[in-house]
Structure formats: structure tokens, C-alpha cells
Design a protein around this motif. Structure first.
Motif, PDB file in Angstrom:
ATOM      1  N   GLU A 169     -17.221   3.782  -2.705  1.00 36.47           N
ATOM      2  CA  GLU A 169     -18.269   2.764  -2.874  1.00 36.47           C
ATOM      3  C   GLU A 169     -17.890   1.422  -2.254  1.00 36.47           C
ATOM      4  O   GLU A 169     -18.733   0.556  -2.101  1.00 36.47           O
ATOM      5  CB  GLU A 169     -18.626   2.600  -4.356  1.00 36.47           C
ATOM      6  CG  GLU A 169     -17.511   2.163  -5.271  1.00 36.47           C
ATOM      7  CD  GLU A 169     -16.723   3.321  -5.896  1.00 36.47           C
ATOM      8  OE1 GLU A 169     -16.491   4.330  -5.177  1.00 36.47           O
ATOM      9  OE2 GLU A 169     -16.332   3.204  -7.054  1.00 36.47           O
ATOM     10  N   TYR A 170     -16.644   1.257  -1.885  1.00 35.48           N
ATOM     11  CA  TYR A 170     -16.232  -0.024  -1.316  1.00 35.48           C
ATOM     12  C   TYR A 170     -16.018   0.037   0.198  1.00 35.48           C
ATOM     13  O   TYR A 170     -15.490  -0.916   0.777  1.00 35.48           O
ATOM     14  CB  TYR A 170     -14.985  -0.553  -2.025  1.00 35.48           C
ATOM     15  CG  TYR A 170     -15.288  -0.895  -3.460  1.00 35.48           C
ATOM     16  CD1 TYR A 170     -16.043  -2.018  -3.760  1.00 35.48           C
ATOM     17  CD2 TYR A 170     -14.881  -0.074  -4.494  1.00 35.48           C
ATOM     18  CE1 TYR A 170     -16.382  -2.331  -5.067  1.00 35.48           C
ATOM     19  CE2 TYR A 170     -15.206  -0.369  -5.810  1.00 35.48           C
ATOM     20  CZ  TYR A 170     -15.954  -1.500  -6.092  1.00 35.48           C
ATOM     21  OH  TYR A 170     -16.289  -1.793  -7.376  1.00 35.48           O
ATOM     22  N   GLY A 171     -16.399   1.144   0.825  1.00 36.95           N
ATOM     23  CA  GLY A 171     -16.365   1.207   2.280  1.00 36.95           C
ATOM     24  C   GLY A 171     -15.015   0.816   2.844  1.00 36.95           C
ATOM     25  O   GLY A 171     -13.979   1.295   2.397  1.00 36.95           O
ATOM     26  N   ALA A 172     -15.043  -0.103   3.818  1.00 34.73           N
ATOM     27  CA  ALA A 172     -13.802  -0.523   4.464  1.00 34.73           C
ATOM     28  C   ALA A 172     -13.027  -1.528   3.624  1.00 34.73           C
ATOM     29  O   ALA A 172     -11.828  -1.758   3.835  1.00 34.73           O
ATOM     30  CB  ALA A 172     -14.101  -1.135   5.829  1.00 34.73           C
ATOM     31  N   LEU A 173     -13.713  -2.129   2.645  1.00 37.32           N
ATOM     32  CA  LEU A 173     -13.118  -3.257   1.911  1.00 37.32           C
ATOM     33  C   LEU A 173     -11.797  -2.883   1.250  1.00 37.32           C
ATOM     34  O   LEU A 173     -10.827  -3.638   1.309  1.00 37.32           O
ATOM     35  CB  LEU A 173     -14.114  -3.743   0.858  1.00 37.32           C
ATOM     36  CG  LEU A 173     -13.835  -5.097   0.225  1.00 37.32           C
ATOM     37  CD1 LEU A 173     -13.928  -6.205   1.256  1.00 37.32           C
ATOM     38  CD2 LEU A 173     -14.822  -5.357  -0.905  1.00 37.32           C
TER      39      LEU A 173
ATOM     40  N   TRP B 244       0.842  -1.209   0.000  1.00 38.90           N
ATOM     41  CA  TRP B 244       0.000   0.000   0.000  1.00 38.90           C
ATOM     42  C   TRP B 244       0.874   1.256   0.000  1.00 38.90           C
ATOM     43  O   TRP B 244       0.554   2.224  -0.649  1.00 38.90           O
ATOM     44  CB  TRP B 244      -0.924   0.004   1.222  1.00 38.90           C
ATOM     45  CG  TRP B 244      -2.091  -0.914   1.087  1.00 38.90           C
ATOM     46  CD1 TRP B 244      -3.327  -0.594   0.606  1.00 38.90           C
ATOM     47  CD2 TRP B 244      -2.151  -2.304   1.431  1.00 38.90           C
ATOM     48  NE1 TRP B 244      -4.141  -1.709   0.621  1.00 38.90           N
ATOM     49  CE2 TRP B 244      -3.449  -2.765   1.124  1.00 38.90           C
ATOM     50  CE3 TRP B 244      -1.218  -3.221   1.963  1.00 38.90           C
ATOM     51  CZ2 TRP B 244      -3.857  -4.085   1.333  1.00 38.90           C
ATOM     52  CZ3 TRP B 244      -1.622  -4.536   2.174  1.00 38.90           C
ATOM     53  CH2 TRP B 244      -2.919  -4.956   1.860  1.00 38.90           C
ATOM     54  N   ASN B 245       1.965   1.174   0.774  1.00 41.43           N
ATOM     55  CA  ASN B 245       2.887   2.310   0.839  1.00 41.43           C
ATOM     56  C   ASN B 245       4.177   1.822   1.468  1.00 41.43           C
ATOM     57  O   ASN B 245       4.164   1.265   2.567  1.00 41.43           O
ATOM     58  CB  ASN B 245       2.275   3.443   1.676  1.00 41.43           C
ATOM     59  CG  ASN B 245       3.043   4.747   1.531  1.00 41.43           C
ATOM     60  OD1 ASN B 245       4.246   4.732   1.236  1.00 41.43           O
ATOM     61  ND2 ASN B 245       2.376   5.870   1.749  1.00 41.43           N
ATOM     62  N   LEU B 246       5.291   2.055   0.782  1.00 36.78           N
ATOM     63  CA  LEU B 246       6.593   1.612   1.304  1.00 36.78           C
ATOM     64  C   LEU B 246       6.953   2.326   2.598  1.00 36.78           C
ATOM     65  O   LEU B 246       7.728   1.821   3.402  1.00 36.78           O
ATOM     66  CB  LEU B 246       7.697   1.910   0.275  1.00 36.78           C
ATOM     67  CG  LEU B 246       7.830   0.982  -0.922  1.00 36.78           C
ATOM     68  CD1 LEU B 246       8.762   1.612  -1.947  1.00 36.78           C
ATOM     69  CD2 LEU B 246       8.357  -0.373  -0.492  1.00 36.78           C
ATOM     70  N   LEU B 247       6.410   3.538   2.753  1.00 32.42           N
ATOM     71  CA  LEU B 247       6.760   4.359   3.914  1.00 32.42           C
ATOM     72  C   LEU B 247       5.694   4.202   4.997  1.00 32.42           C
ATOM     73  O   LEU B 247       4.566   3.778   4.716  1.00 32.42           O
ATOM     74  CB  LEU B 247       6.868   5.827   3.488  1.00 32.42           C
ATOM     75  CG  LEU B 247       7.879   6.095   2.368  1.00 32.42           C
ATOM     76  CD1 LEU B 247       7.793   7.549   1.909  1.00 32.42           C
ATOM     77  CD2 LEU B 247       9.297   5.750   2.817  1.00 32.42           C
ATOM     78  N   THR B 248       6.060   4.562   6.222  1.00 29.91           N
ATOM     79  CA  THR B 248       5.108   4.492   7.327  1.00 29.91           C
ATOM     80  C   THR B 248       3.887   5.354   7.007  1.00 29.91           C
ATOM     81  O   THR B 248       4.023   6.503   6.576  1.00 29.91           O
ATOM     82  CB  THR B 248       5.792   4.976   8.618  1.00 29.91           C
ATOM     83  OG1 THR B 248       6.932   4.141   8.845  1.00 29.91           O
ATOM     84  CG2 THR B 248       4.844   4.884   9.802  1.00 29.91           C
ATOM     85  N   HIS B 249       2.706   4.784   7.188  1.00 29.72           N
ATOM     86  CA  HIS B 249       1.487   5.482   6.792  1.00 29.72           C
ATOM     87  C   HIS B 249       0.354   5.134   7.744  1.00 29.72           C
ATOM     88  O   HIS B 249       0.308   4.034   8.310  1.00 29.72           O
ATOM     89  CB  HIS B 249       1.084   5.103   5.361  1.00 29.72           C
ATOM     90  CG  HIS B 249       0.916   3.618   5.177  1.00 29.72           C
ATOM     91  ND1 HIS B 249       1.985   2.784   4.921  1.00 29.72           N
ATOM     92  CD2 HIS B 249      -0.177   2.822   5.248  1.00 29.72           C
ATOM     93  CE1 HIS B 249       1.556   1.534   4.836  1.00 29.72           C
ATOM     94  NE2 HIS B 249       0.255   1.523   5.036  1.00 29.72           N
ATOM     95  N   GLY B 250      -0.572   6.084   7.911  1.00 29.48           N
ATOM     96  CA  GLY B 250      -1.784   5.818   8.667  1.00 29.48           C
ATOM     97  C   GLY B 250      -2.839   5.216   7.762  1.00 29.48           C
ATOM     98  O   GLY B 250      -2.665   5.145   6.544  1.00 29.48           O
ATOM     99  N   ALA B 251      -3.931   4.773   8.354  1.00 28.84           N
ATOM    100  CA  ALA B 251      -5.029   4.230   7.562  1.00 28.84           C
ATOM    101  C   ALA B 251      -5.653   5.336   6.723  1.00 28.84           C
ATOM    102  O   ALA B 251      -5.658   6.503   7.121  1.00 28.84           O
ATOM    103  CB  ALA B 251      -6.078   3.617   8.486  1.00 28.84           C
ATOM    104  N   SER B 252      -6.167   4.983   5.526  1.00 30.43           N
ATOM    105  CA  SER B 252      -6.867   5.979   4.717  1.00 30.43           C
ATOM    106  C   SER B 252      -7.943   5.288   3.898  1.00 30.43           C
ATOM    107  O   SER B 252      -7.933   4.066   3.719  1.00 30.43           O
ATOM    108  CB  SER B 252      -5.887   6.737   3.809  1.00 30.43           C
ATOM    109  OG  SER B 252      -5.234   5.844   2.946  1.00 30.43           O
ATOM    110  N   ALA B 253      -8.878   6.105   3.426  1.00 29.89           N
ATOM    111  CA  ALA B 253     -10.044   5.566   2.719  1.00 29.89           C
ATOM    112  C   ALA B 253      -9.665   5.061   1.340  1.00 29.89           C
ATOM    113  O   ALA B 253      -8.756   5.578   0.686  1.00 29.89           O
ATOM    114  CB  ALA B 253     -11.112   6.654   2.593  1.00 29.89           C
ATOM    115  N   GLY B 254     -10.380   4.063   0.879  1.00 31.43           N
ATOM    116  CA  GLY B 254     -10.286   3.611  -0.505  1.00 31.43           C
ATOM    117  C   GLY B 254     -11.389   4.274  -1.306  1.00 31.43           C
ATOM    118  O   GLY B 254     -11.988   5.258  -0.849  1.00 31.43           O
ATOM    119  N   PRO B 255     -11.687   3.768  -2.512  1.00 29.35           N
ATOM    120  CA  PRO B 255     -12.813   4.308  -3.275  1.00 29.35           C
ATOM    121  C   PRO B 255     -14.084   4.211  -2.418  1.00 29.35           C
ATOM    122  O   PRO B 255     -14.338   3.157  -1.837  1.00 29.35           O
ATOM    123  CB  PRO B 255     -12.896   3.380  -4.494  1.00 29.35           C
ATOM    124  CG  PRO B 255     -11.541   2.747  -4.596  1.00 29.35           C
ATOM    125  CD  PRO B 255     -11.015   2.654  -3.201  1.00 29.35           C
TER     126      PRO B 255
END
Lengths: 265, 324
Positions: free
Chosen positions: A64-68, A51-62
Motif C-alpha cells: 500500500e505504500y508503493g515506492a515510499l 535496511w540490511n547489514l549485508l549487500t542487498h538489491g532493492a525490494s518492495a515494502g508493504p
């Protein structure tokens, strides 16, 4: 001050090397008839680096797909937690990030390249005999032949590059070049160009874990070489082997849907 | 004492046959060694051409003439010249092709050795009706969506990357790696990797199907026997030599790989599928290669499929305008 810092770093490095060596006792690890470590097995990383090579917090996807399809949080795998982009490349990474839901080659089921293939959230399987190695990746059916003979230059530019191997004691060192520069390094738009030169190191950290590190050098994209490291874990199930994840048909609607003929409603 | 006696008895036996047992290259754990880069390119067609009727084998002189004729007749460069006036844009030129320069060493007139007529057996009446329905649908819907097209055009599969491994017009190279538990065959075409467990584990459940099926292998003496089931039913499975056919959920292939010489693997594959009135068997020979396997990134560069779909939409638009 300078000198004492240097000594301290050197001591730390020694300590790290030493503890590292102790973590995989030479007698513990599977070996080939030749006596070299045998990396055969089904392996998978346990990081969020794809998702990200660097340290990252959670973030939304598209939406329409909610948490998925949300991005899970995680610590990075880059030494120093920063990628030393040259200015133009840093801008390109920002453009990639903005377009990531469309332009990431993973969306299109394109081959993931090296090193990304090793830390995708899917298994890989290594087939290792004395002087041959094939690394098969579940995603997109990507694969690499690892050459243990005289190093070969790449016949063509490619997504997965050409892999030339050598041994450094019990560490397998794989030199990867010949890239086409189209692969991304993660879903956050990090990338390298066709001049990329990857040096991977595979070292057992016990019979069921591989300490993996890779140095990425691309003077047209980065101001200096930089490194990643993470661990690959063995799937111990006796039935474990790669199943087919041919994602090409899943992308057809996305890639060609605008030129479909659809039944009239 | 006993082992030495066995060696004495075995020694004369090793001197007979094309490749004596003791000479078989072996892996450190004692299996026959199939590893390396191989090609199954050949000028011999899958099915015997109709004009050869009941001729099962060529004489050496006939073989020579046939090879010469095939090499000339299939030249893509020549076709491009011919096609300039027809409006057909033609296909790849010869530099792309890899059809081999010879026929199979047995001088057989087809890769199919069973049935004896060298042809794929007819469909059962029921399968024939299904096939005709499929052909009629395809004629009415040549390119509505990618699913109307061949698997090759969609970069989903070619004839070489699965059982039976049939030669294709190009990239007929294979890289084989063995471990005590697996034989793995990577086809250059579409970078297809066949992972074949040989440790006796069960097949996938019936409900799980894959485009390359599900293969399990075992050694019978010095022959690797691979059984493939769990095939995803589809009409375009066999590749370029048999573009339209049927594959049912009862499809099964048994392949046999034998290293018959240092520079040869004899490969046979028997296809059993209730859509056919009989099983059929091919015999193909694989030869070692020195070159580098290259990455066949088909889907990543698939401009052809988009071109094909959009050109069909354009034709439909023009036809609709003509009607108005």
C-alpha cells in the motif's frame, strides 16, 4: 604458498593502516583541551545498513505504500559480507525476516541498540568534553553516556548497553556490554543476543568524517566475532542539532488499536 | 602590571559569598562547570499544602517534624497494606521511589517561591472554562484511546525531562555535559535529552512544536539562563505534581542554573503562560550523585497502558451486559 599469502596479507594490512593514518593528518582534526580528538558534532551514516547489514538489491515494502517504503539497494557494511550465525540463530534470523514489518523493534519506536543506532538513516549528536561524552540519537530519543572513568559493569540489562571508553592513540575505543538482547541489527531481522559484546572504534578520517568500526562478539549467537565498518559524516550547517523525534505517539494505534473505543459511525 | 593589579583588587572579593568566583569549577573554555550526575529529588512539594496557610518557611524543628511525617505518610509499602481490602492494587513499593530524604535547604514550604502563597496562580476565566470543558470530557472519556491518558502513562513525557524540571516520585537523576556551544541535560526518567544550544542561534519557527519545547541558553555571569518556547500545547505537561493543567502556544519558561557550591546547583524556573493570571517561579536545588544513570525504557515495557485500555473496554462490556 601459505607463507606468501600471509606476507601479501600483512603487506596489504600495513598499507591499509598507513593510508588510513594519512587520511586524517593529526593536525587537521578538532581536538579537546586535553589534546585528544573532539568528536562533538552532528553526524550521520550514509549507508543502507539499517535496511540490511549485508549487500542487498532493492525490494518492495508493504504494497500500500508503493515506492515510499521500498528497500533501497546497497552494499553491505559487514567485513566479508556474511554474518557467522550459529544454526539456531540462523533460523531465528529467518523467522525475524518473515515477521519484519511487525516485529522489528524500530516499527514500535523501541530504542535501537548498539551498533544499529549509529547507522540508522537519522542523525546522531555527540557532546564531547574532556572526560565526558553523551551520544544522543534522534530516533526514539535514545542516548548513551560514555564513561571515561574506571570501567563500570552494567547495573541493569538495557537496550543501549553500558559504554566504557579508552583511547588508543587518536582512536576512541568504546566497549559496550549489558544488553537485554531484544534489539535487532537491521530491518532484515539480523540480531544478537544478551551476551553481545561490542567494541567500537571511532577515528577521524579528516575533520568532518569519522571512520567507525565495531566488532560484535556473542558466542551464543555467532560462531566467531565479526566486524562492521562505515563512515559517519558531519552535518556542517551552523544550525544543525537534533530535533525531537518522539515516535512513541505514532505507534499507539499500531500497538494498542485493538483495545481502542472508537466513535460509532 | 595592570592584570596583577586586578588580581590584587579581586582577591578580597573572592572571599565573600557562599561560593567565591575563583572557586567556581570551570570548564577548559572558562564557563562554570555544571557537568556530572545530579539529583533534584526533594520532599518539598511543588505547591504549599493548604493547611500551612501563609507559612512560607519552616523553623529547623518544624522541618524535622515535617520530614519525618512525609517519609511515613508516603510510604508505598504502607499503602499496599491498606489497599488490600479496597480492591485497589496500589502502586510501586518504596524500593522504587526516589523522593529524597529531606526538604529544600531553604526550609521553604513549597518549591513555588512566587507568588508568595506558594501556589500555582489561578487560570484566567477563559482558561478556567477551557479547563472545565477538558475535565468534563475526560470524565466522559476516561480511556477511549491513549490520547485520553496522561503523558506519563503513555511514556511521552514526565515532569523532569523538560522545563520546568519538576521532581517526580522516582528517577530524579540528571547527567549534564557541556561543550562551548551546548549544554546537554539527560534526564534518567524516560531517557529525555535536552539539547540546549548556547551559541545565540534563533528558536525554531513558531509553527514547529515539540513535546519538550525548544530551548536556547546563554550565560549571564556565572548563571546559565535557558529560555524554552515552541511547546506542544497539552493538558498533561507538568508531570505527577500537576497532572491536569493547560499549556498554551504562548507558554514560555526561563530557567536559571547556578553552581552555588561544589555540591549544589540552584535552579529556578519562571513559567509564563497566558492561561495563568500571573507568572510563577519555582526554586529547586540539585545535588551531585555518585551512582550510575540507568536506562529508563518506559515505552518498551509499557504493559500498563494496554492493561488500562483493555480493562476499561471490559468494564464497558460488563456495564452494557448489565443494562440488557
Amino acid at each position: 604458498m601459505m607463507r606468501s599469502t600471509f606476507v601479501l596479507l600483512a603487506v596489504c594490512a600495513l598499507f591499509a593502516t598507513n593510508s588510513h593514518a594519512q587520511s586524517a593528518r593529526a593536525s587537521d582534526i578538532p581536538r579537546l583541551a586535553s589534546g585528544k580528538p573532539n568528536f562533538s558534532g552532528v553526524w550521520q551514516a550514509s549507508t543502507t545498513a539499517n535496511w540490511n547489514l549485508l549487500t542487498h538489491g532493492a525490494s518492495a515494502g508493504p504494497p500500500e505504500y508503493g515506492a515510499l517504503l521500498a528497500t533501497p539497494p546497497g552494499y553491505g557494511i559487514v567485513d566479508g559480507d556474511a554474518i557467522p550465525y550459529l544454526p539456531a540463530a540462523a533460523e531465528q534470523q529467518q523467522r525475524n525476516y518473515a515477521a519484519r514489518w511487525k516485529e522489528d523493534p524500530e516499527v514500535k519506536c523501541f530504542m535501537p541498540g548498539v551498533p544499529r543506532a549509529n547507522y540508522m538513516p537519522y542523525p546522531l549528536q555527540i557532546f564531547h568534553s574532556d572526560d565526558r561524552m553523551l551520544v544522543a540519537y534522534q530516533f526514539a530519543g535514545a542516548a548513551r553516556i560514555v564513561n571515561f572513568g574506571a570501567p563500570q559493569p552494567s547495573a541493569i540489562d538495557s537496550w543501549m548497553g553500558i559504554s566504557n571508553a579508552r583511547w588508543d592513540g587518536d582512536t576512541l575505543v568504546v566497549d559496550v556490554t549489558g544488553f537485554n538482547g531484544q534489539a535487532w541489527l537491521d530491518r532484515a531481522g539480523n540480531f544478537a543476543g544478551p551476551a553481545l559484546h561490542v567494541v567500537e572504534r571511532y577515528a577521524f578520517a579528516g575533520p568532518d568524517a569519522i571512520d567507525y568500526s565495531a566488532t560484535l562478539d556473542d558466542p551464543k549467537t555467532f560462531s566467531r566475532p565479526w566486524s562492521i565498518h562505515f563512515r559517519l559524516f558531519r552535518n556542517p550547517d551552523s544550525h544543525a542539532h537534533l530535533m525531537e523525534f518522539k515516535c512513541v505517539p505514532f505507534t499507539e494505534e499500531l500497538l494498542y488499536g485493538d483495545v481502542y473505543k472508537r466513535p460509532k459511525k | 602590571m595592570t592584570p596583577r593589579l586586578l588580581v590584587l583588587i579581586a582577591l578580597p572579593l573572592t572571599l565573600v559569598g557562599p561560593l567565591a568566583h575563583a572557586q567556581t569549577a570551570r570548564t577548559p573554555w572558562g564557563s562554570p562547570d555544571l557537568q556530572g550526575t545530579w539529583s533534584n529529588a526533594t520532599l518539598t512539594p511543588l505547591q504549599r499544602p493548604a493547611d500551612l496557610k501563609d507559612k512560607e518557611f519552616f523553623t529547623p524543628a518544624e522541618a524535622k517534624a515535617y520530614v519525618k511525617q512525609r517519609l511515613a505518610a508516603q510510604s508505598g509499602d504502607q499503602n499496599i497494606e491498606q489497599d488490600k481490602t479496597s480492591g485497589n492494587v496500589g502502586s510501586y513499593n518504596d524500593a522504587w521511589m526516589d523522593r529524597g530524604n529531606d526538604i529544600v535547604p531553604t526550609r521553604r514550604t513549597s518549591l513555588i517561591v512566587e507568588p508568595k502563597n506558594g501556589r500555582v496562580p489561578p487560570f484566567t476565566p477563559e482558561a478556567q472554562r477551557q479547563f472545565e470543558r477538558d475535565v468534563a470530557y475526560a470524565a466522559a472519556h476516561p480511556a477511549d484511546t491513549p490520547e485520553d491518558r496522561y503523558l506519563t502513562e503513555r511514556c511521552i513525557g514526565f515532569g523532569g525531562g523538560h522545563a520546568p524540571m519538576l521532581p517526580e516520585p522516582y528517577n530524579n537523576n540528571y547527567y549534564i555535559v557541556q561543550t562551548p556551544d551546548y549544554v546537554t541535560i539527560m534526564a534518567e526518567l524516560n531517557h529525555e535529552t535536552r539539547i540546549i544550544p548556547i551559541d545565540g542561534r534563533a528558536h525554531l519557527p513558531n509553527r514547529v512544536t515539540q513535546w519538550v519545547g525548544d530551548s536556547r541558553g546563554h550565560w549571564e555571569g556565572d548563571t546559565l539562563v535557558v529560555e524554552t518556547t515552541n511547546q506542544k500545547p497539552n493538558r498533561h505537561y507538568y508531570g505527577v505534581q500537576m497532572l491536569d493543567s493547560l499549556v498554551s502556544d504562548k507558554f514560555k519558561v526561563v530557567e536559571r542554573f547556578t553552581r552555588t557550591a561544589r555540591d549544589q546547583i540552584r535552579y529556578t524556573a519562571t513559567v509564563s503562560d497566558p492561561v495563568f493570571t500571573a507568572p510563577w517561579t519555582v526554586e529547586i536545588f540539585m545535588h551531585p550523585q555518585n551512582g550510575q544513570m540507568v536506562e529508563y525504557a518506559c515505552h518498551e515495557g509499557n504493559y500498563g497502558l494496554r492493561g488500562l485500555l483493555s480493562a476499561t473496554r471490559e468494564e464497558e462490556r460488563k456495564a452494557a451486559e448489565g443494562k440488557r
